[in-house]
Design an enzyme around this catalytic site. Sequence first.
Site, short mmCIF file in Angstrom:
data_model
loop_
_atom_site.label_atom_id
_atom_site.label_comp_id
_atom_site.label_asym_id
_atom_site.label_seq_id
_atom_site.Cartn_x
_atom_site.Cartn_y
_atom_site.Cartn_z
N ASP A 122 0.84 -1.20 0.00
CA ASP A 122 0.00 0.00 0.00
C ASP A 122 0.88 1.25 0.00
O ASP A 122 1.87 1.33 0.73
CB ASP A 122 -0.92 0.00 1.23
CG ASP A 122 -2.07 0.97 1.10
OD1 ASP A 122 -3.23 0.52 1.00
OD2 ASP A 122 -1.81 2.20 1.08
N ILE A 123 0.51 2.22 -0.81
CA ILE A 123 1.32 3.44 -0.94
C ILE A 123 1.27 4.29 0.33
O ILE A 123 2.19 5.06 0.59
CB ILE A 123 0.86 4.24 -2.19
CG1 ILE A 123 1.98 5.12 -2.71
CG2 ILE A 123 -0.40 5.03 -1.93
CD1 ILE A 123 1.74 5.65 -4.11
N ASN A 151 -12.82 -3.22 2.89
CA ASN A 151 -13.72 -2.09 3.00
C ASN A 151 -14.67 -2.11 1.80
O ASN A 151 -14.21 -2.17 0.66
CB ASN A 151 -12.93 -0.77 3.01
CG ASN A 151 -12.01 -0.66 4.22
OD1 ASN A 151 -12.35 -1.12 5.30
ND2 ASN A 151 -10.83 -0.08 4.02
N GLY A 205 -15.54 2.65 4.20
CA GLY A 205 -14.28 3.36 4.01
C GLY A 205 -13.59 3.05 2.70
O GLY A 205 -12.41 3.37 2.52
N HIS A 265 -10.42 -5.30 -2.89
CA HIS A 265 -9.07 -5.57 -2.41
C HIS A 265 -9.11 -6.00 -0.96
O HIS A 265 -9.94 -5.53 -0.17
CB HIS A 265 -8.15 -4.36 -2.58
CG HIS A 265 -8.75 -3.06 -2.12
ND1 HIS A 265 -9.67 -2.36 -2.86
CD2 HIS A 265 -8.57 -2.35 -0.98
CE1 HIS A 265 -10.03 -1.28 -2.21
NE2 HIS A 265 -9.38 -1.25 -1.06
N HIS A 312 -6.95 -5.89 2.41
CA HIS A 312 -5.80 -5.29 3.10
C HIS A 312 -5.20 -6.37 4.01
O HIS A 312 -5.94 -6.99 4.80
CB HIS A 312 -6.22 -4.13 3.99
CG HIS A 312 -6.76 -2.93 3.29
ND1 HIS A 312 -6.01 -1.80 3.05
CD2 HIS A 312 -8.00 -2.68 2.78
CE1 HIS A 312 -6.77 -0.89 2.44
NE2 HIS A 312 -7.98 -1.40 2.26
#
Length: 123
Positions: free
Chosen positions: A39-40, A96, A102, A109, A111
């Site tokens: 994740d960026i 999410n 959120g 995706h 997380h």
Amino acid sequence: MPPVIGYDIPMSTIFSKIIAREIPAQIVYEDDLCLAFRDIHAQAPVHILVIPKKEIPRLAAATTADEPLLGHLVLTARQIAEKEGLLESGFRIVINSGPDGGETVPHLHVHLLGGRPMAWPPG
Ligand code: 5GP
């Protein structure tokens, strides 16, 4: 059949561009069905996104046909957690879905978060 939320919306999100290698990402895993990359804006020492190559906007749009794929995403997250050394210390996976969930990128995706204790309840 219930309505399939968001499935008809044409998509070309930033994640599709990462799959197509049109924009860079720190990819940690890939197979025929999914891609995983860091994740960026990492929220933990390990924060990796596991995404299907199939463009499913969100969990709310998934159907029973996606059941094997969803299982694959979760078990891939578990495999990556093992590679990242998180099995013993623990980790969290989060999906999410929609505004209250959120979700900010409309490409399903998972997380994978780890490397620090997680609080509960989530914000
Ligand atoms: P969501 O809020 O939809 O559950 O999660 C989207 C995640 O994608 C966020 O954690 C956000 O930091 C991450 N993200 C958004 N754009 C990019 C990008 O261009 N590259 C990477 N690696 N992660 C991104």
